[in-house]
Design an enzyme around this catalytic site. Structure first.
Site, short mmCIF file in Angstrom:
data_model
loop_
_atom_site.label_atom_id
_atom_site.label_comp_id
_atom_site.label_asym_id
_atom_site.label_seq_id
_atom_site.Cartn_x
_atom_site.Cartn_y
_atom_site.Cartn_z
N SER A 124 9.06 -18.47 3.25
CA SER A 124 7.79 -17.80 2.98
C SER A 124 7.25 -18.20 1.62
CB SER A 124 8.04 -16.29 3.00
OG SER A 124 6.96 -15.59 2.44
N TYR A 144 13.37 -8.14 0.73
CA TYR A 144 12.97 -9.11 1.76
C TYR A 144 12.72 -10.48 1.13
CZ TYR A 144 9.52 -11.83 4.26
OH TYR A 144 8.85 -12.88 4.81
N LYS A 182 14.69 -14.39 1.52
CA LYS A 182 14.11 -15.72 1.77
C LYS A 182 14.55 -16.67 0.66
CE LYS A 182 11.80 -14.84 5.53
NZ LYS A 182 12.38 -15.31 6.80
N1 UFG Z 1 -4.12 -5.50 2.53
C1 UFG Z 1 -5.04 -4.48 2.56
N2 UFG Z 1 -4.86 -3.47 3.45
C2 UFG Z 1 -3.80 -3.44 4.31
C3 UFG Z 1 -2.87 -4.48 4.27
C4 UFG Z 1 -3.05 -5.49 3.37
O1 UFG Z 1 -6.00 -4.46 1.78
O2 UFG Z 1 -3.69 -2.49 5.10
C5 UFG Z 1 -4.34 -6.63 1.61
C6 UFG Z 1 -3.22 -6.87 0.64
O3 UFG Z 1 -3.38 -6.11 -0.52
C7 UFG Z 1 -3.33 -8.37 0.41
C8 UFG Z 1 -3.84 -8.90 1.76
O4 UFG Z 1 -4.43 -7.78 2.41
O5 UFG Z 1 -4.31 -8.64 -0.56
C9 UFG Z 1 -2.74 -9.46 2.65
O6 UFG Z 1 -1.71 -8.49 2.79
P1 UFG Z 1 -0.59 -8.65 3.93
O7 UFG Z 1 0.27 -7.43 3.83
O8 UFG Z 1 -1.21 -8.95 5.23
O9 UFG Z 1 0.20 -9.95 3.49
P2 UFG Z 1 0.96 -10.27 2.13
O10 UFG Z 1 0.26 -11.44 1.55
O11 UFG Z 1 1.14 -9.10 1.29
O12 UFG Z 1 2.39 -10.62 2.68
C10 UFG Z 1 2.60 -11.71 3.53
C11 UFG Z 1 3.75 -11.43 4.47
C12 UFG Z 1 5.03 -11.36 3.73
C13 UFG Z 1 5.21 -12.53 2.85
C14 UFG Z 1 4.02 -12.74 1.97
C15 UFG Z 1 4.17 -14.03 1.25
O13 UFG Z 1 3.55 -10.22 5.15
O14 UFG Z 1 6.08 -11.35 4.68
O15 UFG Z 1 2.84 -12.82 2.77
O16 UFG Z 1 3.07 -14.43 0.60
F1 UFG Z 1 6.29 -12.38 2.06
#
Ligand code: UFG
Length: 363
Positions: free
Chosen positions: A150, A175, A179
């Site tokens: 990741s 988590y 990785k």
């Molecule tokens: N976000 C929201 N509302 C939500 C969920 C997310 O505003 O309900 C925002 C987050 O703050 C972020 C973006 O949307 O700015 C993406 O969030 P995600 O949770 O979809 O994804 P992340 O980038 O946080 O995490 C993902 C994977 C992880 C991994 C990570 C690595 O879920 O498993 O990318 O970059 F580790």
């Protein structure tokens, strides 16, 4: 073996979101697939859906074992059975082969927030599963592995886009550490024993679903990730999307990520698998599109794709989030000949197609 010759591939976690899409692409590329999955975060219905997508000829090349990879004896039995089949093929005039040509390793727990609550479960399952998998592989002389890593290993980056040479940084949750550590374990293994051939694929943010609408992401409970939450809001299962922060140093203040269509990501695995034949050592590839999109851009794209004006509310930042990350994916294009093809609009269209045809997921 010539490049692109059919391979026999073990896919751990092959019934999950990315795993199932990768199994489809492997079967359609002519490979044989053995799925090992304990179904702890996947539905058994996915197997029938895969068969419907690929058709009877290709699905005859796919077998499934409900096995937890931390159960080393059960995993070993899968290798023994495959070895017997390979031996039977050899007697039938086929060249002699190990049970599998390669392993694609997806199986693992993946919820960031849950990992903070349950560190022992995450370390036991993700590290323990990888260690038992590698021991069984070595015992059966299967030394090629593609690992589902990741972009989380880059932590909060100093600069974007991220190349494979960008520094790994401290993880912010168990988590992420799993990785990080599994990458290190596989790197050490390849350094110690030259038979090993390791490809670390660092995914950015996989979303979307198979264009057939037959398989897609089916998170248990309230989705942690943005697009499943947006999709469930569009279909009426949630009231509004909570946007975590609009005060980041980005053009619209919301977080930027590199969203990649899961089918593109799946094809990246097939490209890596075919590329690694005959190689040894460790290679790392970013799998992303190279383009960042903000939370508000995603909500807008999804609203357009679905025709539903997805409601949202702005809230405070989520702990552990970073402002932006996106990939420099040029190494994968150069070396693997792979490039993401789908746009954000395609990802939203396919995610909506899956969600609207299966409002309750596989159930
Ligand atoms: N976000 C929201 N509302 C939500 C969920 C997310 O505003 O309900 C925002 C987050 O703050 C972020 C973006 O949307 O700015 C993406 O969030 P995600 O949770 O979809 O994804 P992340 O980038 O946080 O995490 C993902 C994977 C992880 C991994 C990570 C690595 O879920 O498993 O990318 O970059 F580790």
């Amino acid at each position: 073996m010539a490049e692109s010759a059919p391979q026999s591939v073990l896919v751990t976690g092959g019934a999950g979101f990315i795993g199932s899409h990768t199994v489809v692409e492997l079967l359609q590329a002519g490979h044989a697939v053995t799925i090992v999955d304990d179904l702890s975060n996947a539905s058994p219905k996915v197997l029938d859906r895969i068969a419907r997508i690929v058709g009877p000829e290709a699905s005859a090349r796919c077998t499934f074992h409900e096995v937890d990879i931390t159960d080393e004896a059960a995993l070993d039995a899968v290798f023994v059975e495959a070895e017997a089949k390979a031996a039977a093929r050899a007697r039938g005039g086929d060249e002699s082969r190990p049970p599998f040509d390669a392993v694609i390793h997806f199986a693992g727990f993946k919820a960031v927030g849950e990992s903070v609550q349950k560190p022992l479960e995450y370390y036991s399952n993700n590290l323990g599963g990888t260690l038992s998998l590698c021991r069984v592989m070595r015992a059966h002389d299967v030394c090629s592995i593609v690992f589902s890593s990741s972009s989380t290993v880059y932590g909060d980056p100093d600069e974007v886009p991220l190349t494979e040479l960008s520094p790994k940084k401290m993880a912010t949750n168990p988590y992420g550490w799993t990785k990080w550590m599994i990458e290190q374990i596989l790197t050490d293994l390849a350094a110690a024993d030259e038979r090993w051939d390791v490809v670390l694929l660092r995914y950015f943010n996989p979303i979307g679903a198979h264009p057939s609408g037959l398989i897609g992401e089916d998170p248990k409970g309230i989705p942690n990730n943005l697009v499943p939450y947006v999709a469930q809001t569009a279909v009426g299962r949630r009231d509004a999307v909570h946007v975590f922060g609009d005060d980041y140093p980005t053009p619209d203040g919301t977080g930027i990520r590199d969203y990649i269509h899961v089918v593109d990501l799946a094809r990246g695995h097939v490209a890596a698998l075919e590329w690694m034949v005959g190689r040894h050592g460790v290679e790392i590839f970013n799998l992303g599109t190279g383009t960042g999109s903000s939370v508000l851009e995603v909500i807008r794209a999804f609203s357009e794709a679905s025709g539903v004006d997805v409601p949202y509310v702005i809230e405070g930042r989520r702990a552990g989030d970073i402002a932006r990350n996106f990939a420099d994916a040029s190494k994968a294009e150069r070396e693997l000949g792979w490039k993401a093809e789908f746009t954000l609009a395609d990802m939203c269209r396919d995610s909506w197609n899956w969600q609207s045809k299966n409002p309750e997921g596989f159930e």
